[in-house]
Design a protein around this motif. Structure first.
Motif, PDB file in Angstrom:
ATOM      1  N   VAL A 661       0.803  -1.221   0.000  1.00 36.17           N
ATOM      2  CA  VAL A 661       0.000   0.000   0.000  1.00 36.17           C
ATOM      3  C   VAL A 661       0.844   1.282   0.000  1.00 36.17           C
ATOM      4  CG1 VAL A 661      -0.269   0.180   2.519  1.00 36.17           C
ATOM      5  CG2 VAL A 661      -2.069   1.025   1.015  1.00 36.17           C
ATOM      6  N   ALA A 662       2.012   1.276   0.653  1.00 35.72           N
ATOM      7  CA  ALA A 662       2.814   2.508   0.730  1.00 35.72           C
ATOM      8  C   ALA A 662       3.286   2.999  -0.637  1.00 35.72           C
ATOM      9  CB  ALA A 662       3.996   2.312   1.672  1.00 35.72           C
ATOM     10  N   PRO A 663       3.845   2.124  -1.504  1.00 37.86           N
ATOM     11  CA  PRO A 663       4.251   2.637  -2.821  1.00 37.86           C
ATOM     12  C   PRO A 663       3.071   3.089  -3.668  1.00 37.86           C
ATOM     13  CG  PRO A 663       4.483   0.255  -2.723  1.00 37.86           C
ATOM     14  CD  PRO A 663       4.233   0.721  -1.323  1.00 37.86           C
ATOM     15  N   ALA A 664       1.934   2.416  -3.545  1.00 34.82           N
ATOM     16  CA  ALA A 664       0.758   2.855  -4.295  1.00 34.82           C
ATOM     17  C   ALA A 664       0.336   4.251  -3.852  1.00 34.82           C
ATOM     18  CB  ALA A 664      -0.392   1.858  -4.111  1.00 34.82           C
ATOM     19  N   LEU A 665       0.417   4.521  -2.544  1.00 30.81           N
ATOM     20  CA  LEU A 665       0.085   5.852  -2.035  1.00 30.81           C
ATOM     21  C   LEU A 665       1.094   6.885  -2.536  1.00 30.81           C
ATOM     22  CD1 LEU A 665      -1.525   7.760  -0.164  1.00 30.81           C
ATOM     23  CD2 LEU A 665       0.010   7.054   1.697  1.00 30.81           C
ATOM     24  N   ALA A 666       2.383   6.556  -2.471  1.00 30.99           N
ATOM     25  CA  ALA A 666       3.410   7.489  -2.927  1.00 30.99           C
ATOM     26  C   ALA A 666       3.228   7.825  -4.401  1.00 30.99           C
ATOM     27  CB  ALA A 666       4.799   6.895  -2.686  1.00 30.99           C
ATOM     28  N   ASN A 667       2.892   6.826  -5.202  1.00 28.86           N
ATOM     29  CA  ASN A 667       2.672   7.070  -6.629  1.00 28.86           C
ATOM     30  C   ASN A 667       1.407   7.891  -6.868  1.00 28.86           C
ATOM     31  OD1 ASN A 667       4.991   5.604  -7.222  1.00 28.86           O
ATOM     32  ND2 ASN A 667       3.878   3.671  -7.442  1.00 28.86           N
ATOM     33  N   ALA A 668       0.406   7.707  -6.002  1.00 32.29           N
ATOM     34  CA  ALA A 668      -0.809   8.516  -6.111  1.00 32.29           C
ATOM     35  C   ALA A 668      -0.524   9.974  -5.755  1.00 32.29           C
ATOM     36  CB  ALA A 668      -1.895   7.948  -5.195  1.00 32.29           C
ATOM     37  N   VAL A 669       0.352  10.196  -4.769  1.00 28.57           N
ATOM     38  CA  VAL A 669       0.724  11.563  -4.404  1.00 28.57           C
ATOM     39  C   VAL A 669       1.402  12.256  -5.582  1.00 28.57           C
ATOM     40  CG1 VAL A 669       2.226  12.945  -2.915  1.00 28.57           C
ATOM     41  CG2 VAL A 669       0.864  11.100  -1.939  1.00 28.57           C
ATOM     42  N   PHE A 670       2.254  11.529  -6.296  1.00 22.58           N
ATOM     43  CA  PHE A 670       2.881  12.114  -7.478  1.00 22.58           C
ATOM     44  C   PHE A 670       1.828  12.476  -8.519  1.00 22.58           C
ATOM     45  CE2 PHE A 670       4.411  11.499 -11.826  1.00 22.58           C
ATOM     46  CZ  PHE A 670       5.374  12.504 -11.882  1.00 22.58           C
ATOM     47  N   ALA A 671       0.878  11.565  -8.737  1.00 20.39           N
ATOM     48  CA  ALA A 671      -0.170  11.837  -9.727  1.00 20.39           C
ATOM     49  C   ALA A 671      -1.006  13.043  -9.330  1.00 20.39           C
ATOM     50  CB  ALA A 671      -1.055  10.605  -9.895  1.00 20.39           C
ATOM     51  N   ALA A 672      -1.177  13.265  -8.014  1.00 17.77           N
ATOM     52  CA  ALA A 672      -2.007  14.368  -7.534  1.00 17.77           C
ATOM     53  C   ALA A 672      -1.260  15.693  -7.477  1.00 17.77           C
ATOM     54  CB  ALA A 672      -2.554  14.031  -6.149  1.00 17.77           C
ATOM     55  N   SER A 673       0.043  15.634  -7.213  1.00 21.37           N
ATOM     56  CA  SER A 673       0.778  16.867  -6.923  1.00 21.37           C
ATOM     57  C   SER A 673       2.002  17.104  -7.794  1.00 21.37           C
ATOM     58  CB  SER A 673       1.236  16.845  -5.455  1.00 21.37           C
ATOM     59  OG  SER A 673       2.216  15.836  -5.265  1.00 21.37           O
ATOM     60  N   GLY A 674       2.471  16.076  -8.478  1.00 22.23           N
ATOM     61  CA  GLY A 674       3.694  16.199  -9.254  1.00 22.23           C
ATOM     62  C   GLY A 674       4.955  16.064  -8.422  1.00 22.23           C
ATOM     63  N   GLN A 675       4.812  15.767  -7.127  1.00 17.30           N
ATOM     64  CA  GLN A 675       5.970  15.603  -6.255  1.00 17.30           C
ATOM     65  C   GLN A 675       6.310  14.124  -6.110  1.00 17.30           C
ATOM     66  OE1 GLN A 675       6.131  18.091  -2.580  1.00 17.30           O
ATOM     67  NE2 GLN A 675       4.040  18.657  -3.124  1.00 17.30           N
ATOM     68  N   ARG A 676       7.587  13.774  -6.395  1.00 11.93           N
ATOM     69  CA  ARG A 676       8.046  12.405  -6.224  1.00 11.93           C
ATOM     70  C   ARG A 676       8.414  12.168  -4.764  1.00 11.93           C
ATOM     71  NH1 ARG A 676       6.279   8.217  -8.721  1.00 11.93           N
ATOM     72  NH2 ARG A 676       6.326   8.603 -10.944  1.00 11.93           N
ATOM     73  N   MET A 677       7.940  11.057  -4.223  1.00 12.23           N
ATOM     74  CA  MET A 677       8.182  10.700  -2.833  1.00 12.23           C
ATOM     75  C   MET A 677       9.224   9.583  -2.785  1.00 12.23           C
ATOM     76  SD  MET A 677       5.880  12.531  -1.024  1.00 12.23           S
ATOM     77  CE  MET A 677       6.374  13.874  -2.086  1.00 12.23           C
ATOM     78  N   ARG A 678      10.419   9.911  -2.312  1.00 14.75           N
ATOM     79  CA  ARG A 678      11.479   8.906  -2.213  1.00 14.75           C
ATOM     80  C   ARG A 678      11.889   8.637  -0.767  1.00 14.75           C
ATOM     81  NH1 ARG A 678      15.552  10.903  -7.090  1.00 14.75           N
ATOM     82  NH2 ARG A 678      14.213  10.281  -8.851  1.00 14.75           N
ATOM     83  N   LYS A 679      11.127   9.158   0.156  1.00 13.03           N
ATOM     84  CA  LYS A 679      11.448   8.984   1.568  1.00 13.03           C
ATOM     85  C   LYS A 679      10.161   8.766   2.345  1.00 13.03           C
ATOM     86  CE  LYS A 679      13.701  11.420   5.440  1.00 13.03           C
ATOM     87  NZ  LYS A 679      12.534  11.322   6.372  1.00 13.03           N
ATOM     88  N   LEU A 680      10.213   7.819   3.268  1.00 10.43           N
ATOM     89  CA  LEU A 680       9.091   7.586   4.172  1.00 10.43           C
ATOM     90  C   LEU A 680       9.453   8.122   5.552  1.00 10.43           C
ATOM     91  CD1 LEU A 680       8.025   3.938   3.190  1.00 10.43           C
ATOM     92  CD2 LEU A 680       6.834   6.072   2.654  1.00 10.43           C
ATOM     93  N   PRO A 681       8.454   8.651   6.298  1.00 10.96           N
ATOM     94  CA  PRO A 681       7.051   8.823   5.892  1.00 10.96           C
ATOM     95  C   PRO A 681       6.906   9.937   4.869  1.00 10.96           C
ATOM     96  CG  PRO A 681       7.436   9.807   8.045  1.00 10.96           C
ATOM     97  CD  PRO A 681       8.701   9.086   7.684  1.00 10.96           C
TER      98      PRO A 681
END
Length: 684
Positions: A661-681
């Motif tokens: 679920v975490a990578p799916a959420l991170a990829n959704a954040v990119f789709a919503a905002s254009g920001q790539r998430m490479r760090k958790l949280p």
């Protein structure tokens, strides 16, 4: 066994293979008025008894394993009486008495069904001999062997039944595959269920403990007089790096600790967050130990792309804090607690006390969450340290703060993937470097050869076909103690691999779904990804500030895909909807699978959005749910679970939903905002 190193399952279960390769001793007749099908299934005049070879910690094995027995023996589910046995490794061998790694169903499924099937055939043959009819004319239904109008109760056949060495499992299933409510739900709802923290003994005292918050530090001083003056406090027990406050009840013990005004001295070991991360990053520049070396990386020609990912320490923070009741007497010891490894806990306690294992009894209980924390026995050893200093039984209870700040944390990791991309935007070379603490090195000692088989799970067997695929592991240790956490290597690897493949898809100007499918060869993985995308409405228009992301994972014998719809607004991330498609082989209890999905999604989202333990001046900074948050009810997304019918052997379900679920959420954040998430949280 993971390629290139030893896995968690390999160490915990020794040489025993999962599933069909397990050999369960065959009982040949009745013993003491019971027909013993194996070490954990027996039939008496009162019905069927199941001594649970795995421990229930919320995952639902009491129900699912009872369903297997009831299916083969032709009895109603409520006729199976379940007990949680004491820690006893020889009794259950070669099945191990630990619960972890999503192995409960995978390990026990075939042996349990086969043992119950042998019992069924033995009872039928006993009745057939008595009636003088062919066994094929008989069946076992509702606790009775029937042949036409003839009936014989199972209990009446115990003495004459002889179990065959082999027997076919039922083909026409009436329970397996049917959504079945949990049989332990009512006692949990009403409060009748007893967990380890609930246990009481006559004359028992209650204690809490305070351990030095600084790794490697020790006790420097305390006001013992003030502590003993606290009403209800009866004794203080001091160790090198710990103080136990013993009292008539828990509140008095807590107040006694406050009055003690304990002082600590730092030791040679320190833990600082910046230094830990810097060491991880530095390790990525080293060659590492090879876990997989497929193809020639240097021969690949094309555009190069790389990315580095960071993941933090995580605490388990189970709802039931650690607790252990112990009574040490002259030459013997009894322990009452909830453990994922009751046999190991018994062995470790015996070793600490200098006793033979036959002198130690470990009574196991259901657990209010485990998530890997109770795969360790440090809480039992602390109880031993206290128990040998007092003459009475004592219950040792960790405060939430002690539980969080002195956890055995999920390791912090740094990952770097470098890929060579062809003219179609697809990877033809893939190098994945992993750096982090090795749990296996701690357990294996000199047997560790450089690759942590747990940490590389999900990296060496990713769902995408790449001609040159190399994976390395570099061990990086700090003062911080580490252990397993729900999903372990698969959790870490899935975030990295699925985030990186999403970056490649967008870099190629491709639809992330089509891009993934083009690289997948496994039909089951393709099926779950396509199903999740279809059910989620992949590609549909979304409001501004919302986006969809996906991830897929093949691990623990299960294929699972997630599509997350997320919203990014005012600097906050929220998961709106999560769609899961899963092929976990034969679905024993679809209702239980749905519960595992929902649990895993909430657990995984909590970690992805809020989970982080940081170190400062040698100590963990977080202490309770206020600063180590879990998802709140109003933050929970809608969760839809779609189970794909399969006749493959059952896979694990405890860890896959949490991992995907975490990578799916991170990829959704990119789709919503254009920001790539490479760090958790995830932080926007």
């Amino acid at each position: 066994m993971s390629e290139g190193g030893f896995s968690r399952r390999g160490v915990l279960q020794g040489a025993a293979a999962v599933g069909a390769a397990l050999v369960v001793p065959v009982a040949r007749g009745s013993v003491g008025g019971a027909l013993a099908a194996n070490a954990y299934i027996s039939i008496t005049a009162m019905g069927v008894e199941l001594a649970l070879p795995k421990t229930e910690m919320g995952q639902g094995v009491i129900t699912s394993l009872s369903m297997l027995v009831a299916e083969e023996l032709g009895v109603a589910l409520n006729k199976v009486r379940v007990s949680i046995p004491d820690g006893d490794a020889p009794r259950f061998a070669p099945i191990t008495q630990e619960t972890g790694g999503s192995t409960s169903i995978r390990e026990v499924y075939k042996p349990m069904r086969q043992a119950a099937a042998r019992a069924r055939v033995g009872l039928i043959e006993a009745a057939a001999r008595q009636w003088g009819v062919p066994p094929g004319q008989c069946d076992l239904v509702d606790g009775m062997v029937v042949a036409g109008k003839r009936r014989l109760a199972m209990g009446d056949l115990i003495a004459s039944a002889v179990l065959p060495r082999e027997a076919p499992m039922r083909q026409n299933l009436r329970l397996i595959g049917r959504p079945t409510p949990r049989i332990d739900a009512r006692p949990k709802i009403t409060g009748a269920m007893q967990f380890g923290i609930d246990f009481r003994l006559p004359g028992m005292k209650v204690a809490t403990l305070a351990q030095c918050p600084i790794y490697g530090g020790m006790l420097a001083g305390l006001d013992e007089k003030a502590a003993l003056a606290t009403p209800g406090v009866v004794k203080l027990v001091k160790g090198r790096d710990v103080v136990f406050v013993v009292a008539d009840h828990y509140w008095a013990a807590l107040q006694g600790y406050v009055a003690a005004n304990v002082q600590w001295a730092p030791g040679p070991k320190t833990a600082d967050q910046g230094a830990i991360v810097a060491d991880l990053d530095a390790a990525l520049a080293q060659p590492g130990h090879s876990a997989k070396a497929q193809g020639d990386l240097n021969a690949a020609r094309g555009r190069e792309f790389s990315a580095t990912y960071h993941q933090p320490f995580l605490a388990h923070a189970a709802m039931e804090p650690l607790a252990c009741t112990i009574h040490v007497t002259d030459g013997a010891c009894e322990i009452w607690s909830g453990s994922q490894v009751p046999a190991q806990a018994r062995a470790d306690a015996a070793k600490a006390l200098g006793l033979g294992e036959d002198k130690v009894t470990f009574h196991n209980f259901q657990m209010g969450g485990g998530f890997g924390r109770r795969l360790e026995t440090d809480m039992v050893l602390r109880a031993v340290e206290l128990g040998r200093a007092v003459p009475y039984p004592v219950k040792l209870v960790w405060s939430r703060e002690e539980d969080v700040q002195h956890d055995m944390f999920r390791p912090a990791y740094a990952d770097r993937i470098s890929a060579v991309i062809d003219d179609k935007g697809r990877p033809i070379a893939w190098e994945h470097r992993i750096a982090g603490s090795s749990i296996m090195a701690r357990l294996m000692g000199d047997g560790f050869k450089g690759v942590d088989g747990d940490a590389i799970e999900g990296a060496v067997e990713m769902p995408y076909a790449v001609a040159a695929h190399h994976v390395t592991f570099q061990q990086v240790e700090s003062a911080v103690p580490t252990s397993w956490w729900r999903g372990v290597g698969g959790l870490r690897s899935c975030f990295v691999v699925e985030s990186f493949i999403d970056e490649l898809a967008h870099g190629a100007g491709a639809d992330p779904l089509a891009y993934r499918l083009a690289l997948m060869e496994d039909a089951r993985s393709r099926a779950v990804l396509s199903r999740a995308a279809k059910e989620a409405g992949w590609g549909r228009a979304l409001p501004s500030g919302q986006g969809m992301g996906m991830a897929v994972l093949k691990l623990w014998g299960t294929h699972i895909a997630a599509v997350v719809e997320a919203k990014v607004a005012e600097g906050q991330i929220s998961a709106v909807r999560v769609t899961i498609a899963v092929d976990c082989g034969l679905a024993i209890n679809p209702l239980g699978i749905e519960a595992q999905v929902e649990s895993g999604v909430i657990f995984g989202l909590s970690a992805a959005l809020y989970g982080e333990i940081t170190m400062k001046d040698g100590a963990a900074q977080q202490s309770n749910y206020h600063d180590f948050r879990i998802l709140r009810m109003n933050e929970a997304p809608r969760i839809a679970t779609h189970i794909i019918a399969s006749q493959a052997d059952p896979g694990g379900m405890g860890e896959p939903p949490c991992a995907v679920v975490a990578p799916a959420l991170a990829n959704a954040v990119f789709a919503a905002s254009g920001q790539r998430m490479r760090k958790l949280p995830l932080v926007v």
